[in-house]
Design a protein around this motif. Structure first.
Motif, PDB file in Angstrom:
ATOM      1  N   TRP A 145     -11.701   7.909   5.706  1.00  0.00           N
ATOM      2  CA  TRP A 145     -10.810   6.882   4.983  1.00  0.00           C
ATOM      3  C   TRP A 145     -10.509   7.363   3.677  1.00  0.00           C
ATOM      4  O   TRP A 145      -9.099   7.269   3.352  1.00  0.00           O
ATOM      5  CB  TRP A 145     -11.836   5.499   4.900  1.00  0.00           C
ATOM      6  CG  TRP A 145     -10.754   4.636   4.408  1.00  0.00           C
ATOM      7  CD1 TRP A 145     -10.525   4.420   3.210  1.00  0.00           C
ATOM      8  CD2 TRP A 145      -9.866   3.723   5.023  1.00  0.00           C
ATOM      9  NE1 TRP A 145      -9.824   3.111   2.955  1.00  0.00           N
ATOM     10  CE2 TRP A 145      -9.447   2.657   4.078  1.00  0.00           C
ATOM     11  CE3 TRP A 145      -9.363   3.536   6.266  1.00  0.00           C
ATOM     12  CZ2 TRP A 145      -8.304   1.684   4.290  1.00  0.00           C
ATOM     13  CZ3 TRP A 145      -8.550   2.452   6.620  1.00  0.00           C
ATOM     14  CH2 TRP A 145      -8.024   1.355   5.599  1.00  0.00           C
ATOM     15  N   ASP A 146     -11.511   8.063   3.169  1.00  0.00           N
ATOM     16  CA  ASP A 146     -11.222   8.219   1.522  1.00  0.00           C
ATOM     17  C   ASP A 146     -10.125   9.507   1.313  1.00  0.00           C
ATOM     18  O   ASP A 146      -9.572   9.581   0.452  1.00  0.00           O
ATOM     19  CB  ASP A 146     -12.509   8.891   1.072  1.00  0.00           C
ATOM     20  CG  ASP A 146     -13.550   7.475   0.976  1.00  0.00           C
ATOM     21  OD1 ASP A 146     -13.171   6.531   1.179  1.00  0.00           O
ATOM     22  OD2 ASP A 146     -14.951   7.989   0.471  1.00  0.00           O
ATOM     23  N   ARG A 175     -11.343   4.535  -1.514  1.00  0.00           N
ATOM     24  CA  ARG A 175     -11.892   4.063  -0.525  1.00  0.00           C
ATOM     25  C   ARG A 175     -11.499   2.371  -0.457  1.00  0.00           C
ATOM     26  O   ARG A 175     -11.931   1.781   0.283  1.00  0.00           O
ATOM     27  CB  ARG A 175     -13.684   3.766  -0.733  1.00  0.00           C
ATOM     28  CG  ARG A 175     -14.201   3.442   0.412  1.00  0.00           C
ATOM     29  CD  ARG A 175     -15.675   3.753   0.560  1.00  0.00           C
ATOM     30  NE  ARG A 175     -15.895   5.054   0.646  1.00  0.00           N
ATOM     31  CZ  ARG A 175     -17.030   5.922   0.879  1.00  0.00           C
ATOM     32  NH1 ARG A 175     -18.288   4.872   0.728  1.00  0.00           N
ATOM     33  NH2 ARG A 175     -17.034   7.084   0.676  1.00  0.00           N
ATOM     34  N   GLU A 229     -10.773  11.019  -4.114  1.00  0.00           N
ATOM     35  CA  GLU A 229     -10.813  10.109  -2.948  1.00  0.00           C
ATOM     36  C   GLU A 229     -10.559   8.799  -3.322  1.00  0.00           C
ATOM     37  O   GLU A 229     -10.621   8.357  -4.462  1.00  0.00           O
ATOM     38  CB  GLU A 229     -12.279  10.317  -2.276  1.00  0.00           C
ATOM     39  CG  GLU A 229     -12.507  11.751  -1.664  1.00  0.00           C
ATOM     40  CD  GLU A 229     -13.955  11.736  -1.122  1.00  0.00           C
ATOM     41  OE1 GLU A 229     -14.883  11.104  -1.353  1.00  0.00           O
ATOM     42  OE2 GLU A 229     -14.118  12.801  -0.444  1.00  0.00           O
ATOM     43  N   ALA A 248     -16.182   6.592   6.689  1.00  0.00           N
ATOM     44  CA  ALA A 248     -15.729   6.321   5.300  1.00  0.00           C
ATOM     45  C   ALA A 248     -15.174   7.536   4.394  1.00  0.00           C
ATOM     46  O   ALA A 248     -14.257   7.423   3.852  1.00  0.00           O
ATOM     47  CB  ALA A 248     -17.077   5.715   4.494  1.00  0.00           C
ATOM     48  N   GLU A 249     -15.731   8.782   4.798  1.00  0.00           N
ATOM     49  CA  GLU A 249     -15.209   9.985   3.859  1.00  0.00           C
ATOM     50  C   GLU A 249     -13.862  10.268   4.757  1.00  0.00           C
ATOM     51  O   GLU A 249     -12.979  10.688   3.751  1.00  0.00           O
ATOM     52  CB  GLU A 249     -16.214  11.025   4.324  1.00  0.00           C
ATOM     53  CG  GLU A 249     -15.650  12.472   4.055  1.00  0.00           C
ATOM     54  CD  GLU A 249     -15.309  12.550   2.579  1.00  0.00           C
ATOM     55  OE1 GLU A 249     -14.440  13.508   2.242  1.00  0.00           O
ATOM     56  OE2 GLU A 249     -16.140  11.938   2.027  1.00  0.00           O
ATOM     57  N   TYR A 274     -11.569   0.014   2.685  1.00  0.00           N
ATOM     58  CA  TYR A 274     -12.184   0.633   3.952  1.00  0.00           C
ATOM     59  C   TYR A 274     -13.043  -0.518   4.570  1.00  0.00           C
ATOM     60  O   TYR A 274     -13.746  -1.446   3.760  1.00  0.00           O
ATOM     61  CB  TYR A 274     -13.238   1.533   3.602  1.00  0.00           C
ATOM     62  CG  TYR A 274     -14.184   2.003   4.451  1.00  0.00           C
ATOM     63  CD1 TYR A 274     -13.688   2.803   5.518  1.00  0.00           C
ATOM     64  CD2 TYR A 274     -15.412   1.784   4.341  1.00  0.00           C
ATOM     65  CE1 TYR A 274     -14.649   3.314   6.633  1.00  0.00           C
ATOM     66  CE2 TYR A 274     -16.441   2.213   5.238  1.00  0.00           C
ATOM     67  CZ  TYR A 274     -16.016   2.748   6.535  1.00  0.00           C
ATOM     68  OH  TYR A 274     -16.834   3.345   7.402  1.00  0.00           O
TER      69      TYR A 274
END
Length: 212
Positions: free
Chosen positions: A128-129, A56, A54, A125-126, A59
């Motif tokens: 996006w990751d 971030r 992942e 956010a997850e 973000y």
């Protein structure tokens, strides 16, 4: 007597409407997440998801536009509150003023909308990751307001806040009986949107699904 009762009921209805209150939902106080795929289908989908580390970088929650207008004056949050609640009454701006809500994450029942968050089951956010960083803003907005897939759910606010942006490797619903539903929904959303999983996440998902 029956005529008197009918007249009183009609008068009460008129008064409620005049006050700008509308009954928006009836039924039991049980969250109505769209039924996720079966465990066997989820296992098949999970095996096909890309495994990737992942990232971030870049973000910001503001990159995912929330809450869209769904119908009339009702935005996504208000629409989910009506869907997931029982006897929900809204005012003229579609804000829930009363009702009963059951939170499947912890088994709690609430009578005030302020005690509920609308959880993005797969957090923004997850997403996006795991691939949404490459999406258009329109695609991210669709994801953040998706009422068709099992992605949005009214739950106890502090439970949702404890979840934050964690994936199933580090967070699962405290109510163990809901975990199978949760991971089936998680895999369905990731599969539909073409998002990846990391190694620990995939292992945790497989572990729960094997027990479903």
């Amino acid at each position: 007597m029956p005529g008197t009762v009918r007249r009183l009921a009609a008068a009460l209805t008129t008064a409620v409407l005049a006050a700008g209150l509308l009954t928006a939902a009836t039924g039991t106080a049980d969250a109505a997440l769209p039924t996720p795929i079966s465990a066997s289908t989820a296992r098949t989908y999970l095996s096909s998801l890309k495994v990737a580390t992942e990232n971030r970088t870049g973000y910001s929650r503001s990159l995912f536009s929330t809450w869209d207008t769904i119908s009339g004056t009702c935005n996504t949050r208000e629409w989910i509150l009506m869907r997931d609640g029982a006897g929900v009454v809204t005012d003229s701006s579609c804000a829930a003023v009363s009702g009963t809500w059951y939170s499947p994450y912890d088994g709690a029942t609430w009578t005030a909308a302020s005690d509920l968050d609308i959880d993005h089951l797969v957090p923004l956010a997850e997403a996006w990751d795991s691939g949404a960083s490459a999406w258009t803003s329109t695609r991210r907005e669709q994801f953040a307001n998706d009422i068709t897939r099992p992605q949005l759910l009214a739950v106890t606010d502090n439970v949702n806040q404890s979840k934050g942006d964690q994936d199933p490797a580090t967070w699962l619903p405290p109510l163990t009986s809901y975990r199978c539903t949760y991971v089936r929904a998680w895999v369905q959303v990731k599969y539909y949107y073409g998002l990846s999983v990391d190694t620990a996440e995939k292992s945790a998902l497989a572990g729960v699904l094997n027990g479903c």
